[in-house]
Design an enzyme around this catalytic site. Structure first.
Site, PDB file in Angstrom:
ATOM      1  N   ASN A  25       0.849  -1.193   0.000  1.00 21.00           N
ATOM      2  CA  ASN A  25       0.000   0.000   0.000  1.00 21.00           C
ATOM      3  C   ASN A  25       0.885   1.243   0.000  1.00 21.00           C
ATOM      4  O   ASN A  25       2.120   1.155  -0.030  1.00 21.00           O
ATOM      5  CB  ASN A  25      -0.968  -0.013   1.190  1.00 21.00           C
ATOM      6  CG  ASN A  25      -0.249  -0.010   2.534  1.00 21.00           C
ATOM      7  OD1 ASN A  25       0.917   0.373   2.654  1.00 21.00           O
ATOM      8  ND2 ASN A  25      -0.939  -0.459   3.572  1.00 21.00           N
ATOM      9  N   ASP A 219      -9.028  -9.335  -0.227  1.00 23.05           N
ATOM     10  CA  ASP A 219      -8.250  -8.524   0.709  1.00 23.05           C
ATOM     11  C   ASP A 219      -8.202  -7.061   0.266  1.00 23.05           C
ATOM     12  O   ASP A 219      -8.252  -6.150   1.101  1.00 23.05           O
ATOM     13  CB  ASP A 219      -6.831  -9.086   0.819  1.00 23.05           C
ATOM     14  CG  ASP A 219      -5.980  -8.317   1.813  1.00 23.05           C
ATOM     15  OD1 ASP A 219      -6.122  -8.559   3.033  1.00 23.05           O
ATOM     16  OD2 ASP A 219      -5.189  -7.444   1.387  1.00 23.05           O
TER      17      ASP A 219
END
Length: 344
Positions: A25, A219
């Protein structure tokens, strides 16, 4: 016809890969879905190899279930993930693979256990995807090890059937879950969905989706829900059992929908459901293929857990989901404390 001779448990399979920026991320934490995908790839390889040690039709190990998975610590860009898989139990038509993930900092040489998971596979014939093949038995180190494996098999079989019954009762998500006009910290505000057309690169030799691809999408959606709710850096903390109810074929459009069901002081439970519908065969209709509960935690800039905003409940259905989530939270907390005490 004579039964196949039990085999020694297959030697451990080891895979490793350095974590790149596109695995993480914006804060540099590797996506939990990336780790899950690597775990499933290792399980599929060792399971398929083992199931093809018998003469007869060639087969491919298809993922049926992933047990509750704990993410023990985050993995970061630049670290090497070492994935080790081992077959630990076999029944007539299924096998259990246990997987460990070690994260190595190649600059300092330090290693840490990042993840432990248990996956169940069934071997599907390459000639007929609906035909379940027999699994070659393995030899166990002791009778106790065999009995423990049998108990795990019976437990997962019962829970998988219970979840399959429950998923039929789940109300389909709204047509437009991306309504950003709702009040912050409500279920509707953070609810998110992702639509993906299943292509050849997503599939096995059966033209069915790799379980790891599906888990990665799940996810990602759960992460979006968690980030929208708390507006901070978030990481996957654990995943309850992931149940694969029906196969998803090439050419299907999958809709992955995530919604908050429960929030504690420092964690968020997100239910993720995968719906599939054949793009070229609309008459076959949409069906629910996979389901799971993901737990995320919120982190500050020093990667320390911070409080999560309370969830604002609207309506009886959300209240019921919240109470069920609280029960799961308390149950899992009690299990962790019991496991911790047993080690002392």
């Amino acid at each position: 016809m004579t039964a196949p001779e039990p085999r020694e448990a297959a030697s451990s399979l080891q895979l490793c890969r350095i974590m790149r920026p596109d695995d993480a991320n914006i804060m540099g934490n590797v996506h939990g879905g990336t780790i899950l995908k690597m775990i499933e790839e290792a399980g599929c390889i060792i399971g398929t190899r083992h199931c093809n040690t018998l003469n007869g039709d060639r087969c491919m190990a298809a993922l049926a279930r992933v047990e509750k998975t704990e993410f023990l610590c985050p993995v970061f860009i630049g670290e090497v993930a070492h994935v080790t898989a081992e077959i630990t139990h076999t029944s007539q038509h299924s096998l259990e693979v246990q997987v460990n993930v070690m994260a190595e900092n190649i600059l300092t040489g330090t290693k840490k256990l990042a993840n432990k998971a248990a996956l169940w596979y069934v071997p599907c014939s390459l000639k007929n995807v609906d035909k379940i093949m027999e699994v070659p038995p393995i030899k166990y180190a002791s009778a106790e090890q065999a009995e423990e494996g049998r108990k795990r098999y019976e437990i997962q079989k019962t829970e998988r059937l219970e979840t399959k019954t429950r998923i039929k009762e789940v109300v389909s998500p709204p047509s437009h879950p991306e309504d950003r006009t709702k009040e912050r910290h409500t279920v509707g505000f953070s609810q998110s969905s992702l639509i993906h057309l299943v292509g050849p690169s997503d599939c096995t030799l059966h033209d069915c989706v790799h379980g790891g691809v599906t888990m990665k999408l799940m996810d990602e959606v759960a992460g979006i829900v968690a980030a929208r709710h708390c507006n901070t850096n978030i990481v996957t903390a654990s995943v309850d059992a992931i149940n694969f109810h029906r196969k998803i074929k090439k050419g299907c459009v999958v809709t992955v929908t995530g919604r908050l069901t429960f929030v504690s002081n420092k964690s968020m439970e997100i239910e993720v459901i995968v719906d599939a519908s054949p793009l070229m065969e609309e008459d076959k209709g949409k069906y629910q293929a996979v389901s799971a509960f993901f737990t995320f935690i919120s982190l500050d800039k020093y990667n320390r857990a911070v409080p999560v905003p309370p969830l604002k409940i609207e309506g009886e259905e959300e209240q019921r989901s919240f109470e069920e989530g609280n029960a799961r939270y308390l149950h899992n907390k009690a299990k962790r404390l019991a496991a911790k005490e047993s080690l002392q």
